[in-house]
Design an enzyme around this catalytic site. Structure first.
Site, PDB file in Angstrom:
ATOM      1  N   ASN A   8     -11.583   7.701  -8.557  1.00  0.00           N
ATOM      2  CA  ASN A   8     -11.488   7.981  -7.122  1.00  0.00           C
ATOM      3  C   ASN A   8     -12.726   8.605  -6.560  1.00  0.00           C
ATOM      4  OD1 ASN A   8     -10.949   8.359  -4.529  1.00  0.00           O
ATOM      5  ND2 ASN A   8      -9.061   9.307  -4.689  1.00  0.00           N
ATOM      6  N   ARG A  89     -10.969   3.246  -7.205  1.00  0.00           N
ATOM      7  CA  ARG A  89     -10.074   3.052  -5.921  1.00  0.00           C
ATOM      8  C   ARG A  89     -11.097   2.737  -4.680  1.00  0.00           C
ATOM      9  NH1 ARG A  89      -9.025   7.785  -1.589  1.00  0.00           N
ATOM     10  NH2 ARG A  89      -7.195   7.008  -0.392  1.00  0.00           N
ATOM     11  N   HIS A 178      -2.681   4.476   1.901  1.00  0.00           N
ATOM     12  CA  HIS A 178      -1.846   5.217   0.812  1.00  0.00           C
ATOM     13  C   HIS A 178      -1.013   3.977   0.097  1.00  0.00           C
ATOM     14  CE1 HIS A 178      -1.730   8.737   3.664  1.00  0.00           C
ATOM     15  NE2 HIS A 178      -2.598   8.968   2.676  1.00  0.00           N
ATOM     16  N   ARG A 239      -4.317  15.609  11.912  1.00  0.00           N
ATOM     17  CA  ARG A 239      -4.786  14.286  12.732  1.00  0.00           C
ATOM     18  C   ARG A 239      -3.492  14.324  13.757  1.00  0.00           C
ATOM     19  NH1 ARG A 239      -5.528  10.532   7.752  1.00  0.00           N
ATOM     20  NH2 ARG A 239      -6.627  12.077   6.551  1.00  0.00           N
ATOM     21  N   GLU A 384      -1.315   7.780  -8.200  1.00  0.00           N
ATOM     22  CA  GLU A 384      -2.036   6.699  -7.797  1.00  0.00           C
ATOM     23  C   GLU A 384      -2.829   6.280  -8.931  1.00  0.00           C
ATOM     24  OE1 GLU A 384      -2.601   9.292  -4.486  1.00  0.00           O
ATOM     25  OE2 GLU A 384      -3.248   7.339  -3.361  1.00  0.00           O
TER      26      GLU A 384
END
Ligand code: AMP
Length: 398
Positions: A8, A89, A178, A239, A384
């Site tokens: 990643n 990723r 995600h 956010r 992940e």
């Protein structure tokens, strides 16, 4: 024995895990942070040992050299030839990728072209790929996309009600993020329920610093809360989540805040931080909420309410829900958030929630509902990297 590396790569960081391709045991996991600085930090965990060093790492090529040297020194991997597959990723796969792919010139060109939809991420993901490809020449590489799992959404779910040509000409639509995490959780939930994934409906609450929910029907996403970008959906650490777009020109007129200023505020100064005026870290919000601090209590209430809105909508569209699953930093660790979210929906969804157990556990795979609850509630720590490694094995036939 064959090994798989899951990668990643961010703009200034590189995370990796090495898996045994047969057992999927993790042989090493590491992170290099502050790439580009003289005081970058390289950490690796392998064979029960944790090694951390501060050193100059000026680019991704140097970071990859350090990562691979650390893997050889500290893990049971003794020759880089053992690494047969490398899964990278990639944040944005647009509509081009419904699944992970073996890297090809065509795939690289598409990921590059999609950089306009993810300017902070896709270029960094490609930089990571090139850096590993240069050293691990014999290994085969795959791209695993954050958006791919959400590509099963139908147009009625993914389109914004803008003039249709903005979708056709500029690909303006909901993509969701995600996806690798949501996919892992959907799979794992079916395993925990001892059912085929085709027979399981799940609402996944991936609540980390970024947060998204997904409604997953029989293993396929029917809707998700993030949108064209990761700004949409539920309230997050910094956010906004969903906001009426008309706020934007209104604030421009009232305050003179430019597009860039507003985007910074919407992305980095809003959410939990913006409402509480305190922190974007759920731990601090939780402590202040428990101490009765007014704005923290409001933040906690809002956070749960916004999530409940999505759970309610997804419940309607799924028809029935087998499980609600909490995952990622907040979902796995924050008992207060879990309790407030479930309290918002338990009457409607006929959930019997074990509050005592919920308050005692974190970071482990566990069922939080009572045996006679109509909808089960789980914590499932996301993985992940495992998903990237499994996809890489599947695609490369290792
Ligand atoms: P992630 O983006 O999945 O790494 O999640 C990061 C977020 O998880 C942090 O910003 C914290 O708000 C939250 N978090 C991590 N550990 C805890 C904890 N023990 N209790 C509450 N929240 C936590």
């Amino acid at each position: 024995m064959n090994k798989i590396l899951a990668v990643n790569a961010g703009s200034s960081s590189l995370k990796y895990q090495v898996f045994d391709a047969d057992t999927f045991n993790v042989l090493a996991s590491g992170i290099i942070e502050r790439i580009g600085k003289e005081d970058a930090i390289a950490t690796i965990k392998a064979d029960g040992v944790k090694e951390k060093k501060v050193l100059e790492i000026l680019d991704h090529k140097a970071a990859v050299a350090i990562a691979l040297a650390d893997i050889l020194e500290f893990s049971s991997v003794k020759n880089l030839d053992e690494i047969k597959g490398v899964g990278h990723r990639v944040v944005h796969g647009g509509e081009d990728f419904e699944d992970s792919v073996v890297v090809s010139e065509d795939a690289i060109a598409k990921v590059d072209a999609l950089s306009s939809l993810a300017p902070l991420h896709n270029p960094a993901n490609l930089t990571g790929y090139y850096a590993f490809k240069e050293v691990l020449k014999e290994a085969r590489h795959t791209f695993v996309f954050d958006t791919a799992f959400h590509q099963t959404m139908e147009p009625k779910a993914f389109l914004y009600a803008l003039p249709y040509e903005y979708y056709e000409d500029y690909q303006v639509r909901k993509y969701g993020m995600h996806g690798t995490s949501h996919k892992y959780i959907a799979k794992r939930t079916a395993e925990l329920l001892n059912k085929d994934i085709e027979d399981v409906n799940t609402i996944v609450c991936h609540l980390g610093n970024g947060a998204s929910l997904a409604a997953i029907k029989g293993g396929k996403v029917i809707d998700t809360s993030m949108g064209f970008t990761p700004l949409a959906g539920v309230m997050m650490g910094t956010r906004t989540g969903d906001v009426d777009p008309a706020v934007f020109p209104y604030l421009l007129e009232k305050t003179g805040l430019s597009v860039d200023d507003q985007m910074r505020i919407y992305n980095h100064e809003s959410g939990m931080l913006g409402i509480s005026g305190l922190s974007n870290d759920a731990r601090e919000i939780e402590d202040a909420t428990n101490a009765g601090q007014e704005r923290a209590v409001l933040t906690s209430d809002m956070y749960a309410y916004k999530i409940a809105n999505y759970i309610g909508t997804y419940f309607i569209h799924l028809g029935h829900v087998d499980a609600i699953v909490f995952t990622a930093g907040i979902g796995e660790n924050d008992a207060g958030v879990r309790a407030r979210v479930i309290d918002n929906v338990s009457e409607a969804l006929k959930i019997k929630f074990n509050h005592k157990l919920n308050s005692e556990v974190r970071g482990i795979e566990v069922e939080l509902s009572e045996a006679d609850s109509e909808v089960k509630v789980f914590i499932i720590p996301t993985d992940e990297e495992l998903m990237i490694a499994q996809d890489t094995k599947r695609l490369l036939g290792l």
